[in-house]
Scaffold this motif. Structure first.
Motif, PDB file in Angstrom:
ATOM      1  N   THR A   2       0.785  -6.814   6.653  1.00 33.70           N
ATOM      2  CA  THR A   2       0.077  -5.915   5.629  1.00 33.70           C
ATOM      3  C   THR A   2       0.931  -5.411   4.395  1.00 33.70           C
ATOM      4  O   THR A   2       0.483  -5.520   3.178  1.00 33.70           O
ATOM      5  N   ILE A  20       2.890   3.191   7.223  1.00 37.78           N
ATOM      6  CA  ILE A  20       3.213   1.856   6.212  1.00 37.78           C
ATOM      7  C   ILE A  20       4.183   1.985   5.115  1.00 37.78           C
ATOM      8  O   ILE A  20       5.289   1.423   4.962  1.00 37.78           O
ATOM      9  N   ARG A  62      -2.331   5.735   9.171  1.00 38.34           N
ATOM     10  CA  ARG A  62      -1.546   4.402   9.349  1.00 38.34           C
ATOM     11  C   ARG A  62      -1.188   4.227   7.854  1.00 38.34           C
ATOM     12  O   ARG A  62       0.015   3.380   7.877  1.00 38.34           O
ATOM     13  N   ALA A  63      -1.543   4.457   6.911  1.00 39.83           N
ATOM     14  CA  ALA A  63      -1.074   3.837   5.424  1.00 39.83           C
ATOM     15  C   ALA A  63       0.020   4.931   5.264  1.00 39.83           C
ATOM     16  O   ALA A  63       0.962   4.239   4.672  1.00 39.83           O
ATOM     17  N   THR A  81       1.256  -4.954  10.762  1.00 45.83           N
ATOM     18  CA  THR A  81       1.746  -3.652   9.823  1.00 45.83           C
ATOM     19  C   THR A  81       2.544  -4.258   9.024  1.00 45.83           C
ATOM     20  O   THR A  81       2.626  -3.935   7.758  1.00 45.83           O
ATOM     21  N   SER A  83      -7.450   4.046   6.983  1.00 44.77           N
ATOM     22  CA  SER A  83      -6.676   5.328   7.555  1.00 44.77           C
ATOM     23  C   SER A  83      -5.543   5.969   6.705  1.00 44.77           C
ATOM     24  O   SER A  83      -4.634   5.338   6.345  1.00 44.77           O
ATOM     25  N   THR A  94      -3.250   0.775   0.114  1.00 38.96           N
ATOM     26  CA  THR A  94      -2.612   0.951   1.434  1.00 38.96           C
ATOM     27  C   THR A  94      -3.802   1.629   2.217  1.00 38.96           C
ATOM     28  O   THR A  94      -4.021   1.119   3.433  1.00 38.96           O
ATOM     29  N   HIS A 137       8.595  -1.510  10.907  1.00 42.25           N
ATOM     30  CA  HIS A 137       7.131  -1.217  11.227  1.00 42.25           C
ATOM     31  C   HIS A 137       6.995  -1.677  12.794  1.00 42.25           C
ATOM     32  O   HIS A 137       7.863  -2.125  13.529  1.00 42.25           O
ATOM     33  N   ASP A 160      -6.529  -0.944   2.663  1.00 44.10           N
ATOM     34  CA  ASP A 160      -6.368  -1.929   3.703  1.00 44.10           C
ATOM     35  C   ASP A 160      -6.128  -1.554   4.973  1.00 44.10           C
ATOM     36  O   ASP A 160      -6.483  -2.259   6.020  1.00 44.10           O
ATOM     37  N   GLU A 161      -5.777  -0.165   5.295  1.00 39.01           N
ATOM     38  CA  GLU A 161      -5.588   0.411   6.755  1.00 39.01           C
ATOM     39  C   GLU A 161      -6.747   1.007   7.172  1.00 39.01           C
ATOM     40  O   GLU A 161      -6.910   1.085   8.192  1.00 39.01           O
TER      41      GLU A 161
END
Length: 301
Positions: A136, A25, A21-22, A133, A18, A12, A128, A15-16
């Motif tokens: 994702t 999620i 942000r991870a 997101t 960050s 995660t 989300h 993919d993000e």
């Protein structure tokens, strides 16, 4: 040996790009996520990320781990699907990814029916701010089904639920006059709006619609919570753009259709081969989802 949770956390973040942000999620705190990554790095005896001021990048070791981490997480997801197929659909957990506005408007009555039919199935909602997101999370195998605006280019199954209307809420008193339950957005160009946080999907919807109407919306107040918008409108703070499905029956302000209309397609998306439990939920959702509540339709007629 690395745990599945550690590998999911690693993927995660990748993919993000960050940790912040991870963490959002995954639904965990940023320190908690950092601890998962630190434990994985300790297990492997090396660092996996180079921390930059506003992003993270993979180290050579991180790049080497990446394909194997994805394979392990995917294999675990396939194992879960196979196990569910064997034991049937009378028990287990159903993970539903959704955006805030859809979770608030469309899902509650459907989940009421689902609960009555499947009392032993635990439902886990993964909410989300944006479609991106949510998608994702699905790609990372964190949910069984996503319910919200249609994700472009999705490679699994897509069950279209219908077209959702966004409506303008206005305080009970004050300009502008609303005739025939419609209003052109440019008439609200000078208004201070009840807006959403910049990362909220509905903020993007309002910005896009206002841009097409020739103005940039000015915010009176910004909220993280979709459910707060009608309350703030009722308090007289300004107009708001909301999905019709979230307008409460008790809303005391005015409701109008924007001209031109603002709509979005809603769908249930799954992987290419959803298990029996997920398929049964999608079928119920397709039958029971209400995108225009009767109390809103009546006030717009």
């Amino acid at each position: 040996m690395p745990t599945l949770r550690q590998l999911e956390s690693f993927l995660t973040v990748v993919d993000e790009g960050s940790f912040t942000r991870a963490a959002g999620i995954l639904g965990v705190s940023q320190p908690g996520l950092s601890q998962q990554i630190a434990a994985l790095e300790s297990e492997l005896g090396t660092t996996l990320f180079s921390r930059l001021p506003r992003s993270v990048t993979l180290t050579p070791t991180g790049r080497a781990l990446l394909p194997h981490a994805r394979a392990a997480v995917d294999a675990a997801a396939r194992g879960t699907t196979a196990a569910r197929a064997v034991v049937g659909t009378d028990a287990g957990e159903l993970r539903i990814a959704t955006v805030y506005s859809t979770g608030l408007g469309v899902l509650p009555p459907v989940l009421t029916r689902w609960r009555a039919e499947h009392p032993d199935v635990t439902v886990r909602l993964l909410e989300h701010r944006t479609t991106e997101t949510m998608t994702t999370a699905m790609q990372a195998g964190q949910a069984d089904v996503a319910v919200g605006p249609t994700a472009p280019g999705w490679r699994g199954r897509v069950r279209v639920l219908g077209t959702e209307e966004l409506v303008v809420l206005l305080p009970a008193e004050g300009p502008p006059d609303v005739r025939h339950h419609e209003i052109a957005l440019e008439r609200l160009a000078d208004a201070a709006w009840v807006q959403y946080s910049p990362s909220h999907g509905l903020a993007e919807e309002l910005d896009r619609a206002a841009r097409e109407a020739g103005f940039r919306p000015r915010a009176a107040v910004r909220t993280e919570q979709t459910a707060m918008a009608p309350l703030l409108v009722e308090a007289g703070l300004g107009p708001a753009l909301v999905p019709a499905g979230i307008v409460p029956t008790s809303f005391a302000g005015r409701i109008a259709r924007p001209v031109p209309a603002i709509t979005r397609e809603l769908a249930a998306t799954t992987g290419p081969d959803p298990d029996a439990l997920t398929s049964r939920f999608v079928a119920l959702l397709a039958r029971r989802a209400v995108l225009m509540p009767p109390h809103v339709a009546q006030r717009l007629s």
